[in-house]
Design a protein around this motif. Structure first.
Motif, short mmCIF file in Angstrom:
data_model
loop_
_atom_site.label_atom_id
_atom_site.label_comp_id
_atom_site.label_asym_id
_atom_site.label_seq_id
_atom_site.Cartn_x
_atom_site.Cartn_y
_atom_site.Cartn_z
N ARG A 1 0.83 -1.39 -0.09
CA ARG A 1 0.03 -0.03 0.04
C ARG A 1 1.03 1.29 -0.09
O ARG A 1 0.55 2.51 0.53
CB ARG A 1 -1.14 0.04 1.15
CG ARG A 1 -1.97 -1.06 0.97
CD ARG A 1 -3.26 -0.97 2.28
NE ARG A 1 -4.00 -2.22 2.10
CZ ARG A 1 -4.88 -2.23 2.76
NH1 ARG A 1 -5.37 -1.55 3.72
NH2 ARG A 1 -6.02 -3.18 2.74
N THR A 2 1.90 1.23 -0.84
CA THR A 2 2.92 2.50 -0.74
C THR A 2 2.02 3.66 -1.70
O THR A 2 1.27 3.40 -2.60
CB THR A 2 4.10 1.98 -2.00
OG1 THR A 2 4.79 0.86 -0.99
CG2 THR A 2 4.99 3.10 -1.84
N ASP A 3 2.40 4.74 -0.86
CA ASP A 3 1.80 6.20 -1.61
C ASP A 3 2.72 6.18 -2.85
O ASP A 3 3.85 6.53 -2.87
CB ASP A 3 2.02 7.08 -0.61
CG ASP A 3 1.61 8.51 -1.09
OD1 ASP A 3 1.20 8.72 -2.24
OD2 ASP A 3 1.93 9.45 -0.52
N TYR B 1 2.00 11.23 -21.62
CA TYR B 1 1.21 10.53 -20.87
C TYR B 1 1.98 9.83 -19.88
O TYR B 1 2.98 8.90 -20.32
CB TYR B 1 0.07 9.73 -21.57
CG TYR B 1 -0.79 10.48 -22.14
CD1 TYR B 1 -1.96 10.96 -21.93
CD2 TYR B 1 -0.64 10.29 -23.58
CE1 TYR B 1 -2.78 11.72 -22.68
CE2 TYR B 1 -1.76 11.01 -24.63
CZ TYR B 1 -2.57 11.73 -24.11
OH TYR B 1 -3.48 12.45 -24.85
N GLY B 2 1.67 9.78 -18.72
CA GLY B 2 2.29 9.11 -17.57
C GLY B 2 1.56 8.08 -16.79
O GLY B 2 0.42 7.90 -17.02
N ILE B 3 2.16 7.43 -15.62
CA ILE B 3 1.63 6.54 -14.64
C ILE B 3 0.28 7.25 -14.09
O ILE B 3 -0.78 6.52 -13.70
CB ILE B 3 2.46 5.99 -13.71
CG1 ILE B 3 1.81 4.82 -12.99
CG2 ILE B 3 2.86 7.08 -12.76
CD1 ILE B 3 1.75 3.44 -14.02
N ARG B 4 0.21 8.63 -13.79
CA ARG B 4 -1.03 9.20 -13.26
C ARG B 4 -2.17 9.42 -14.08
O ARG B 4 -3.40 8.94 -13.65
CB ARG B 4 -0.30 10.62 -12.63
CG ARG B 4 0.46 10.29 -11.39
CD ARG B 4 1.03 11.77 -11.07
NE ARG B 4 1.70 11.82 -9.68
CZ ARG B 4 2.87 12.53 -9.53
NH1 ARG B 4 3.27 12.97 -10.45
NH2 ARG B 4 3.62 12.28 -8.50
N GLU B 5 -1.74 9.78 -15.19
CA GLU B 5 -2.68 9.67 -16.32
C GLU B 5 -3.43 8.31 -16.63
O GLU B 5 -4.62 8.17 -17.00
CB GLU B 5 -2.42 10.17 -17.70
CG GLU B 5 -1.88 11.78 -17.57
CD GLU B 5 -0.72 12.14 -16.94
OE1 GLU B 5 -0.35 13.22 -16.61
OE2 GLU B 5 0.22 11.12 -16.49
N ALA B 6 -2.86 7.18 -16.40
CA ALA B 6 -3.23 5.99 -16.33
C ALA B 6 -3.68 5.33 -15.41
O ALA B 6 -3.91 4.06 -14.88
CB ALA B 6 -2.15 4.94 -16.99
N PHE B 7 -4.15 6.02 -14.24
CA PHE B 7 -4.48 5.82 -12.67
C PHE B 7 -3.66 4.95 -11.96
O PHE B 7 -4.07 3.84 -11.47
CB PHE B 7 -5.90 5.38 -12.86
CG PHE B 7 -6.92 6.53 -13.51
CD1 PHE B 7 -7.50 7.61 -12.77
CD2 PHE B 7 -7.23 6.52 -14.70
CE1 PHE B 7 -8.12 8.44 -13.57
CE2 PHE B 7 -8.05 7.28 -15.41
CZ PHE B 7 -8.43 8.40 -14.61
N TYR B 8 -2.28 4.85 -12.21
CA TYR B 8 -1.53 4.18 -11.57
C TYR B 8 -1.23 2.58 -12.16
O TYR B 8 -0.77 1.82 -11.23
CB TYR B 8 -1.55 4.29 -10.03
CG TYR B 8 -1.37 5.59 -9.57
CD1 TYR B 8 -0.12 6.31 -9.60
CD2 TYR B 8 -2.26 6.42 -9.39
CE1 TYR B 8 0.29 7.50 -9.11
CE2 TYR B 8 -2.19 7.74 -9.03
CZ TYR B 8 -0.86 8.23 -8.72
OH TYR B 8 -0.69 9.59 -8.34
N THR B 9 -1.96 2.66 -13.12
CA THR B 9 -1.96 1.14 -13.89
C THR B 9 -0.80 0.92 -14.87
O THR B 9 -0.73 1.96 -15.66
CB THR B 9 -3.14 0.73 -14.38
OG1 THR B 9 -4.48 0.79 -13.39
CG2 THR B 9 -3.15 -0.62 -14.92
N PRO B 10 0.24 0.25 -14.73
CA PRO B 10 1.35 0.30 -15.63
C PRO B 10 1.20 -0.70 -16.90
O PRO B 10 0.63 -1.50 -16.78
CB PRO B 10 2.43 -0.34 -14.91
CG PRO B 10 1.87 -1.26 -13.94
CD PRO B 10 0.51 -0.75 -13.65
#
Length: 258
Positions: free
Chosen positions: A103-105, A166-175
């Motif tokens: 559950r890392t921030d 686009y990065g990981i935040r735009e992907a809602f943290y789904t890699p």
């Protein structure tokens, strides 16, 4: 958060990559035009793709990820590096493994590991000219953050080359390579996969795009041209892209895939 990879996914990919990589031949111009002539959406990964891994920029991030895990979990360096690699293998990124298992921030982690020295990068005017000669739109899609990506782009002298980042935040943290990452980014961008090509250094990240109809180019010194989801492989991104602009301008526009 999306589920981890299907059972035996990483074993299958490891087996595919464990045998010696055949050298990537110089693509035949007719084949380049046949496969890429219809492309008007050009997708580029960032780390170890827009710049070579030999620049060791991402190696700094790997060290900072290990240092984070040493500090937070009290691990020895060797154990932190091993766990980092395991999470990358099993979840697509170290961050995804940390989020799922601890559950890392994500924002605190990303802000910490991206505090690196960008001076190892140099402007790449050859790549800039090649990019600007491509017909259509160019975007960056990375498992890092878009803020970090823009700093890399600036250090490479590629400002103005990309319509979107686009990065990981735009992907809602789904890699990448999880399917939801592509669905979110391609959907948000309005990108048509059948008019797109994607450049990546990680072959796992090309499987889903290939299934969607994206033309796939694997980049890097160990790039394998024989993988079923790879259309072309190159160890020289600027050289490969610089051939495309003149070829595609000279060739009749192909409507297949439009």
């Amino acid at each position: 958060m999306d589920p981890p990879f299907p059972p035996r996914y990483h074993e299958r990919m490891s087996d595919a990559l464990s045998s010696p990589a055949p050298s990537a031949p110089v693509p035949d111009p007719a084949r380049l035009v046949a496969r890429l002539g219809h492309v008007r959406e050009w997708i580029f990964d960032l780390d170890n793709t827009l710049y070579p891994a030999s620049n060791a920029l991402f190696a700094q991030i790997e060290e900072r990820m290990a240092a984070y895990m040493m500090r937070v979990f009290g691990l020895r360096r060797s154990d932190a590096q091993r766990l980092r690699r395991e999470y990358w293998r099993d979840h697509g990124t170290t961050l995804a493994g940390l989020m799922r298992n601890h559950r890392t921030d994500p924002d605190a982690f990303l802000d910490e590991v991206h505090r690196i020295d960008f001076s190892v990068l140099r402007p790449d005017p050859r790549l800039r000219a090649a990019m600007l000669a491509l017909p259509g739109r160019r975007i960056v899609f990375t498992n890092g953050t878009s803020d970090y990506a823009r700093r890399v782009i600036a250090a490479l002298g590629l400002d103005g080359c990309f319509e979107a980042v686009y990065g990981i935040r735009e992907a809602f943290y789904t890699p990448k390579p999880l399917p939801a990452a592509y669905q979110r980014i391609f959907g948000a961008d309005g990108l048509n996969p059948r008019r797109a090509a994607m450049f990546e250094d990680d072959p796992r990240n090309l499987e889903v795009p290939h299934a969607l109809g994206v033309a796939c180019v694997l980049v890097g010194p160990e790039a394998r041209p024989d993988l079923p989801h790879v259309d072309f492989a190159t160890d020289d991104l600027a050289g490969f892209v610089s051939r495309l602009g003149p070829l595609l301008r000279a060739a009749p526009r192909l409507e297949s895939g439009a």
